[in-house]
Design an enzyme around this catalytic site. Structure first.
Site, PDB file in Angstrom:
ATOM      1  N   CYS A  10      -3.999   2.064  -9.009  1.00 25.84           N
ATOM      2  CA  CYS A  10      -4.258   0.619  -9.046  1.00 25.84           C
ATOM      3  C   CYS A  10      -5.746   0.267  -9.116  1.00 25.84           C
ATOM      4  O   CYS A  10      -6.205  -0.257 -10.130  1.00 25.84           O
ATOM      5  CB  CYS A  10      -3.610  -0.061  -7.847  1.00 25.84           C
ATOM      6  SG  CYS A  10      -1.811  -0.079  -7.944  1.00 25.84           S
ATOM      7  N   ASN A  25      -7.907  -6.724  -5.314  1.00 23.66           N
ATOM      8  CA  ASN A  25      -8.284  -5.323  -5.549  1.00 23.66           C
ATOM      9  C   ASN A  25      -9.776  -5.189  -5.838  1.00 23.66           C
ATOM     10  O   ASN A  25     -10.413  -4.213  -5.427  1.00 23.66           O
ATOM     11  CB  ASN A  25      -7.455  -4.729  -6.690  1.00 23.66           C
ATOM     12  CG  ASN A  25      -6.107  -4.230  -6.186  1.00 23.66           C
ATOM     13  OD1 ASN A  25      -5.829  -4.298  -4.992  1.00 23.66           O
ATOM     14  ND2 ASN A  25      -5.276  -3.736  -7.088  1.00 23.66           N
ATOM     15  N   ARG A  46       0.856  -1.189   0.000  1.00 26.27           N
ATOM     16  CA  ARG A  46       0.000   0.000   0.000  1.00 26.27           C
ATOM     17  C   ARG A  46       0.885   1.230   0.000  1.00 26.27           C
ATOM     18  O   ARG A  46       1.808   1.325   0.818  1.00 26.27           O
ATOM     19  CB  ARG A  46      -0.865   0.022   1.265  1.00 26.27           C
ATOM     20  CG  ARG A  46      -1.804  -1.155   1.414  1.00 26.27           C
ATOM     21  CD  ARG A  46      -2.260  -1.265   2.860  1.00 26.27           C
ATOM     22  NE  ARG A  46      -1.137  -1.515   3.765  1.00 26.27           N
ATOM     23  CZ  ARG A  46      -1.174  -1.401   5.094  1.00 26.27           C
ATOM     24  NH1 ARG A  46      -2.294  -1.044   5.692  1.00 26.27           N
ATOM     25  NH2 ARG A  46      -0.113  -1.650   5.838  1.00 26.27           N
TER      26      ARG A  46
HETATM   27  N1  NAD Z   1       1.920   1.708  -6.804  1.00 30.30           N
HETATM   28  C1  NAD Z   1       1.445   0.712  -6.068  1.00 30.30           C
HETATM   29  O1  NAD Z   1       1.075   0.900  -4.901  1.00 30.30           O
HETATM   30  C2  NAD Z   1       1.355  -0.683  -6.634  1.00 30.30           C
HETATM   31  C3  NAD Z   1       1.021  -1.732  -5.758  1.00 30.30           C
HETATM   32  C4  NAD Z   1       0.897  -3.024  -6.292  1.00 30.30           C
HETATM   33  C5  NAD Z   1       1.074  -3.234  -7.641  1.00 30.30           C
HETATM   34  N2  NAD Z   1       1.367  -2.182  -8.461  1.00 30.30           N
HETATM   35  C6  NAD Z   1       1.554  -2.458  -9.886  1.00 30.30           C
HETATM   36  O2  NAD Z   1       2.938  -2.294 -10.154  1.00 30.30           O
HETATM   37  C7  NAD Z   1       3.132  -1.794 -11.473  1.00 30.30           C
HETATM   38  C8  NAD Z   1       3.951  -0.509 -11.396  1.00 30.30           C
HETATM   39  O3  NAD Z   1       3.198   0.458 -10.701  1.00 30.30           O
HETATM   40  P1  NAD Z   1       3.867   1.799 -10.162  1.00 30.30           P
HETATM   41  O4  NAD Z   1       2.822   2.473  -9.342  1.00 30.30           O
HETATM   42  O5  NAD Z   1       5.199   1.539  -9.568  1.00 30.30           O
HETATM   43  O6  NAD Z   1       4.067   2.593 -11.565  1.00 30.30           O
HETATM   44  P2  NAD Z   1       4.997   3.839 -11.884  1.00 30.30           P
HETATM   45  O7  NAD Z   1       4.402   4.507 -13.050  1.00 30.30           O
HETATM   46  O8  NAD Z   1       5.247   4.619 -10.621  1.00 30.30           O
HETATM   47  O9  NAD Z   1       6.400   3.188 -12.294  1.00 30.30           O
HETATM   48  C9  NAD Z   1       6.619   2.498 -13.479  1.00 30.30           C
HETATM   49  C10 NAD Z   1       8.055   2.745 -13.897  1.00 30.30           C
HETATM   50  O10 NAD Z   1       8.378   1.903 -14.980  1.00 30.30           O
HETATM   51  C11 NAD Z   1       9.251   2.610 -15.829  1.00 30.30           C
HETATM   52  N3  NAD Z   1       9.275   1.955 -17.150  1.00 30.30           N
HETATM   53  C12 NAD Z   1       8.329   1.976 -18.121  1.00 30.30           C
HETATM   54  N4  NAD Z   1       8.705   1.208 -19.156  1.00 30.30           N
HETATM   55  C13 NAD Z   1       9.909   0.680 -18.826  1.00 30.30           C
HETATM   56  C14 NAD Z   1      10.795  -0.211 -19.467  1.00 30.30           C
HETATM   57  N5  NAD Z   1      10.509  -0.737 -20.662  1.00 30.30           N
HETATM   58  N6  NAD Z   1      11.942  -0.525 -18.858  1.00 30.30           N
HETATM   59  C15 NAD Z   1      12.237  -0.024 -17.642  1.00 30.30           C
HETATM   60  N7  NAD Z   1      11.429   0.823 -16.955  1.00 30.30           N
HETATM   61  C16 NAD Z   1      10.284   1.164 -17.557  1.00 30.30           C
HETATM   62  C17 NAD Z   1       8.697   4.008 -15.839  1.00 30.30           C
HETATM   63  O11 NAD Z   1       9.645   4.944 -16.273  1.00 30.30           O
HETATM   64  C18 NAD Z   1       8.331   4.165 -14.361  1.00 30.30           C
HETATM   65  O12 NAD Z   1       9.389   4.707 -13.601  1.00 30.30           O
HETATM   66  C19 NAD Z   1       1.730  -1.634 -12.047  1.00 30.30           C
HETATM   67  O13 NAD Z   1       1.391  -2.797 -12.743  1.00 30.30           O
HETATM   68  C20 NAD Z   1       0.861  -1.493 -10.812  1.00 30.30           C
HETATM   69  O14 NAD Z   1      -0.476  -1.882 -11.062  1.00 30.30           O
HETATM   70  C21 NAD Z   1       1.533  -0.927  -7.989  1.00 30.30           C
END
Ligand code: NAD
Length: 459
Positions: free
Chosen positions: A277, A225, A168
């Protein structure tokens, strides 16, 4: 998965890469280094990599900056934009890139995931494990598993597992170091053993582990979720009924929550869910279920989404009602922009959505958020942004609390009352002490609460 000893030895203390260093990936990379592993974080965003390398977390997450500096000082954590370096470095590669909603569709946009797996796979020429942590539609992992083996010089030696993430925002460090469960989606004993080695300190702390096939691991995340979103929308649907009857949704939620078969968590009425999310995950799940021919099984998620969006519209209604029926020229202090407190994440944030709707109806909206102002300004530059709570409320005709930061809960209604033009407040999160506000002369309104002691018409 199986008790058989894998034929190929695992790396007992694997070197890890974390591809995508956003909210999830940066936290994972930093925490894995804190647990004693050597970690290379990789992102295509050069500015993000430069910030992290310099010890700056490019988003707000309590406790993470301290952990980043400790990990950098230990020499175990580095960041890079170079996939060649990552491919050489890692025994286990975690893919944590974004899976946003596709423009014009409810489906997940898998371009980043596909690219990250591909860029690693074409470079890896030895036994290694690629681990997806991003939230993806069911079936993605199985497809990627065969694709990476086709394109990688390592061939079948390159394996894939899925390890959904439940952290979270706001509690990300705690949730990563002490998760309430781990889920490993694997297809071989070797992958299970290798992933277990990567989580050894966490597993040694008796963290429950579920080992499953790939599809179940993908489904756990979207099912969890969906359940949480449904619980929030359930109580918000009851708020709609309360509004039609003069019943009080906060008392209703308290009474329901005391039933331990129901429980009080996530049974909080208010402006509803948002963030990077829940909204996109339930939409992508619904879309994927329809593709799989089981759309009807999760058709309720469309209603869950609709209830959630209606709360935003109803919050605007409350502000308009308090303003006397029109928002034109009304000065509104919008308290909060982040999708929840202790985060600067404004993706699909209900608070910002409400602020935008108020603005579009002609209100002059002054937004204040303790941490998310910069992100909010980037998304909605047309709104006014205040540098403090005092600045935001000074001269306001209506105050709308939209994100329940502690600073807003603790503010004195008497002191705020001296600053505003009119003592009118809409509490979008049931976060304020209504009695105290009323005692200080405020007109107090909240979703699902009676305004006057009205009687419902007899059936
Ligand atoms: N944020 C949360 O709390 C959370 C919790 C559980 C799951 N998730 C899942 O995790 C995933 C990421 O979420 P997030 O919130 O960290 O997203 P985010 O947008 O904060 O981070 C994604 C990162 O990936 C990078 N990126 C994109 N394409 C890339 C590539 N080809 N190579 C390397 N880096 C690349 C982007 O520059 C960015 O920094 C999603 O699928 C989300 O649903 C997020």
């Amino acid at each position: 998965m199986t008790n058989a000893t894998p034929a190929t030895p695992i790396a007992e203390h694997p070197r890890m890469t974390v591809v995508g260093t956003g909210y999830l990936g940066a936290t994972h990379a930093i925490c894995m280094a804190a647990l004693g592993f050597e970690v290379l974080g990789l992102d295509v965003d050069e500015a993000k990599v430069a910030a992290l390398s310099a010890g700056d977390v490019p988003f707000f997450e309590p406790g993470l900056p301290e952990k980043l500096r400790e990990a950098l000082d230990s020499g175990r954590l580095h960041f890079s934009t170079d996939f060649d370096e990552a491919a050489r470095f890692g025994d286990v590669h975690f893919v944590c890139v974004g899976t946003p909603q596709q423009p014009g569709s409810h489906a997940a946009d898998l371009r980043f995931v596909e690219s990250a797996f591909r860029e690693l796979a074409i470079r890896i020429d030895r036994k290694a494990l690629l681990v997806g942590k991003s939230t993806v539609p069911i079936g993605t992992a199985a497809r990627l598993a065969s694709e990476i083996q086709e394109i990688s010089p390592a061939g079948d030696a390159l394996e894939l597992a899925w390890n959904p993430e439940f952290l979270r925002e706001g509690f990300a460090v705690e949730d990563t170091l002490h998760p309430n469960r781990l889920v490993f989606g694997v297809t071989t004993a070797w992958a299970e053993e290798q992933l277990s080695a990567a989580f050894r300190p966490i597993l040694d702390a008796d963290t429950p582990l579920i080992v499953s096939d790939l599809a179940t691991a993908e489904l756990v995340k979207v099912a969890a979720n969906s359940f949480l979103a449904t619980k929030i929308s359930y109580i918000n649907a009851m708020a709609e009924v309360c509004e039609a009857t003069g019943a009080d949704v906060t008392l209703l939620a308290d009474a329901l929550g005391l039933d331990d078969r129901i429980g009080s968590s996530f049974l909080k009425p208010g402006l509803g869910f948002g963030g990077g999310c829940l909204p996109k995950d339930i939409r992508a799940f619904s879309h994927r279920a329809a593709e799989l021919g089981v759309g009807q099984a999760v058709a309720f998620l469309d209603e869950v989404d609709a209830i959630n969006i209606r709360r935003r519209v109803r919050t605007v209604d409350l502000v308009r009602e308090l303003a006397g029926g029109s928002l034109a020229g009304v000065r509104v202090a919008a308290l909060g922009a982040a999708f929840k407190p202790n985060s600067d994440d404004v993706r699909d944030a209900p608070a910002l959505d409400v602020a935008r709707m108020l603005y579009l109806e002609g209100a002059s909206v002054n937004v204040y958020d303790p941490e998310a102002t910069e992100n909010a300004h980037r998304v909605y530059p047309d709104l006014d942004y205040a540098g403090s709570l005092v600045d935001a409320v000074t001269g306001a005709d209506v105050v709308a609390l939209l994100t329940e930061w502690q600073e807003f809960r603790e503010a004195s209604p008497e002191q705020l009352g001296d600053l505003v033009a009119g003592r009118r407040v809409v509490d979008g999160r049931h976060a304020l002490d209504a009695d105290r506000y009323r005692a200080a002369g405020w007109e107090y309104r909240a979703l699902g609460l009676p305004t006057v002691h009205e009687q419902v018409a007899a059936p």
